[in-house]
Structure formats: structure tokens, C-alpha cells
Design an enzyme around this catalytic site. Sequence first.
Site, PDB file in Angstrom:
ATOM      1  N   HIS A  83       0.824  -1.207   0.000  1.00 54.63           N
ATOM      2  CA  HIS A  83       0.000   0.000   0.000  1.00 54.63           C
ATOM      3  C   HIS A  83       0.862   1.263   0.000  1.00 54.63           C
ATOM      4  O   HIS A  83       0.563   2.222  -0.719  1.00 54.63           O
ATOM      5  CB  HIS A  83      -0.954   0.003   1.187  1.00 54.63           C
ATOM      6  CG  HIS A  83      -1.955  -1.114   1.158  1.00 54.63           C
ATOM      7  ND1 HIS A  83      -2.850  -1.342   2.180  1.00 54.63           N
ATOM      8  CD2 HIS A  83      -2.191  -2.073   0.230  1.00 54.63           C
ATOM      9  CE1 HIS A  83      -3.595  -2.395   1.872  1.00 54.63           C
ATOM     10  NE2 HIS A  83      -3.210  -2.857   0.695  1.00 54.63           N
ATOM     11  N   HIS A 241      -8.994  -1.953  -5.628  1.00 51.34           N
ATOM     12  CA  HIS A 241      -7.944  -2.280  -4.657  1.00 51.34           C
ATOM     13  C   HIS A 241      -6.912  -3.230  -5.268  1.00 51.34           C
ATOM     14  O   HIS A 241      -5.711  -3.106  -4.973  1.00 51.34           O
ATOM     15  CB  HIS A 241      -8.509  -2.892  -3.376  1.00 51.34           C
ATOM     16  CG  HIS A 241      -7.439  -3.084  -2.351  1.00 51.34           C
ATOM     17  ND1 HIS A 241      -6.951  -2.047  -1.576  1.00 51.34           N
ATOM     18  CD2 HIS A 241      -6.700  -4.173  -2.024  1.00 51.34           C
ATOM     19  CE1 HIS A 241      -5.971  -2.490  -0.813  1.00 51.34           C
ATOM     20  NE2 HIS A 241      -5.806  -3.779  -1.057  1.00 51.34           N
ATOM     21  N   ASP A 245      -2.936  -2.662  -5.380  1.00 49.16           N
ATOM     22  CA  ASP A 245      -1.912  -3.644  -5.031  1.00 49.16           C
ATOM     23  C   ASP A 245      -0.927  -3.871  -6.176  1.00 49.16           C
ATOM     24  O   ASP A 245       0.285  -3.994  -5.954  1.00 49.16           O
ATOM     25  CB  ASP A 245      -2.563  -4.981  -4.678  1.00 49.16           C
ATOM     26  CG  ASP A 245      -3.103  -5.022  -3.258  1.00 49.16           C
ATOM     27  OD1 ASP A 245      -2.784  -4.125  -2.447  1.00 49.16           O
ATOM     28  OD2 ASP A 245      -3.857  -5.973  -2.951  1.00 49.16           O
ATOM     29  N   HIS A 268      -0.409 -10.835  -5.546  1.00 45.73           N
ATOM     30  CA  HIS A 268       0.976 -10.477  -5.246  1.00 45.73           C
ATOM     31  C   HIS A 268       1.982 -11.402  -5.937  1.00 45.73           C
ATOM     32  O   HIS A 268       2.983 -10.939  -6.487  1.00 45.73           O
ATOM     33  CB  HIS A 268       1.206 -10.490  -3.735  1.00 45.73           C
ATOM     34  CG  HIS A 268       0.322  -9.540  -2.994  1.00 45.73           C
ATOM     35  ND1 HIS A 268       0.321  -8.184  -3.235  1.00 45.73           N
ATOM     36  CD2 HIS A 268      -0.614  -9.746  -2.023  1.00 45.73           C
ATOM     37  CE1 HIS A 268      -0.557  -7.594  -2.440  1.00 45.73           C
ATOM     38  NE2 HIS A 268      -1.144  -8.521  -1.706  1.00 45.73           N
TER      39      HIS A 268
END
Length: 315
Positions: A83, A241, A245, A268
Amino acid sequence: MRTNQQITLKGPAALRGIGVHSGKPVEITLHPAAANHGICFLRTGMPTGHDRLIKAHHACVSATELCTVIGDVESGAVATIEHLMSALYGLGIDNVLVEIDGPEMPILDGSARLYVEAIDAVGVTTCGAPRRWIKVLRTVRIEVGRAFAELRPIDRGFRLDVEIDFDNPVIGRSRKAMDLNPAAYRREIANARTFGMMKDVERYWKAGFALGASLENTVAVGESAVVNPEGLRYADEFVRHKYLDAVGDLALAGLPIQGAYRSYCGGHRMNVGVLDALFSDRANYTIVEAQGTRRETSRSEFGVGLGIAAFAGDM
């Protein structure tokens, strides 16, 4: 502000909170840094009494389950960096030293908004050195089952196209495609919060995750509705969001990217994996310096071996 110049902060910015996974309190200070310093984390408060400097670089990533972690537990690690990294990249900031006294970044409200506000409060300034970019020359792609992520060349700028596809009907399938720039990042991305499904909470707790998660910092998703009484900040907050990321993870390239990123059911691991693929072959990219000067850079200079100035006073 001349965007062809590297940018840092005008002064230090401090924040405090708890880690969303560890549940532990943490304090951070964002310090201005010199040209070509990049983004580095100074991990303090270690049991050994020795601080550790960790480069924010894909080669330093040690875990990508539910968050992005750099460093290692034994000598010092920092978790959930995505973030803050997203806010720095989204606002076009090149050089910052992040001093942190614990193992995980504060989750704050679950978005990048409070990081952006802290940066805005101190302001930014140029570093007196030309900005450099990673220019993607050849398309690279990775696939894991139905999920994929790729980077491909484009003429200018950085464009992200992120698509999610969840079985949960509250989240469902959605897509966010947008050129990245500070104005668009502030307006479209920074306020989007992390999220998790209620059915997974006990499993996360048993695995040592989400110990600091609450309705104050996470969008909780039930079987048929969002649990948070205030609801969503955007109708498509979930995919926004994931875009946030992706920006944070791709910032681990070490320099801004000139290219187009596309992912489907990524996360991720996929975000970091596509950087590994890009840097696996020097023919995939080149380093371009502002003002039309191209500077060929060796891997030892550009990668984790980059000299670092000494520090002196999603789920």
C-alpha cells in the site's frame, strides 16, 4: 514540478497503526532521500539491536501470500509494503527512506489514502537529477492455471489493466483499466480498501494472518452482502484495490515502468512474478533517462547492488 526530475519528500512524515496480519503496533517515518537512492526500508527495533536496510526490489521479496514481504525473518523483514509502495509510485515519488520499528507496515484504513495525505502534508521536491525509466522492449507473460499476468511495450507512460473473477457473487467479475498518473491515482485508486471473505477468517487466523483485521481497515465480504455498515466506497472497490496492489508490487521494479500491464485473477505472486520474468533477460528491457538520454545500465548497478546513501538523522 518538473516530472523529468527525480522526486523526494520535502520533509519527514510519520504514521502509526497496527499490522493487519500481525496485529502489532508499528510506527513509521518517511524520510527524504537523495537522487538515485530509490525506495529503501530501514528496519529498526530488531531483537539483535542491529538495524537492517532493505531495498524495495523484486529480488528482495521473500513471501507473497496475502501480502508482499521483503527481507527475511532472521535478519529483518517488512511485510505488507504494497500500500505504501503503491502510494509512492502513484504519486510519482522516486526516493524515500522508510524507517519502521516493527515487522509489518500499518494497515491504517486499508487503502493508500492516509499515506497519500501524509505525503501531501509535507509536500514533494525535485532531487536535481534526471528521472530514469524501465522501458519494456518485449512482452513477457506468466501463467498459473487460469490466472495470467503480462507486461508489454507501449510508446509512453504506464497503463494497468486488472481483472478479477471471484466465485463470491458480492465480488464477482470486474475490470479496471487506466493509465497511471498522480491525478488519476488520487481520484480512482488511492481510496480503495483491502477486502476479505468472512468464510476465510478462521483459516487465516490459524495460519497467523488477519490478526489485526477489523471493519475499520478491511471490507468484510459475506455470502450475499458486504458486512461493513458504511458499504463500499466505489461500486467496483474490489478491483480498484487489486489495481492499487498491482501498482505497489510493480513498484518493486526499482524504477518507473514504461509499458502496459495486464492481469487476470492475479495477485501479489503474479505481480512480482512478471517482474522476475521481465528481468530474466536483458533483451526484455532497457533503461531510458529523461531529456532523451539513453543510459545502458548493468544488472549489478541497477539491481539490488545499487548503492544506497547512508541514513542520518492486502490481504
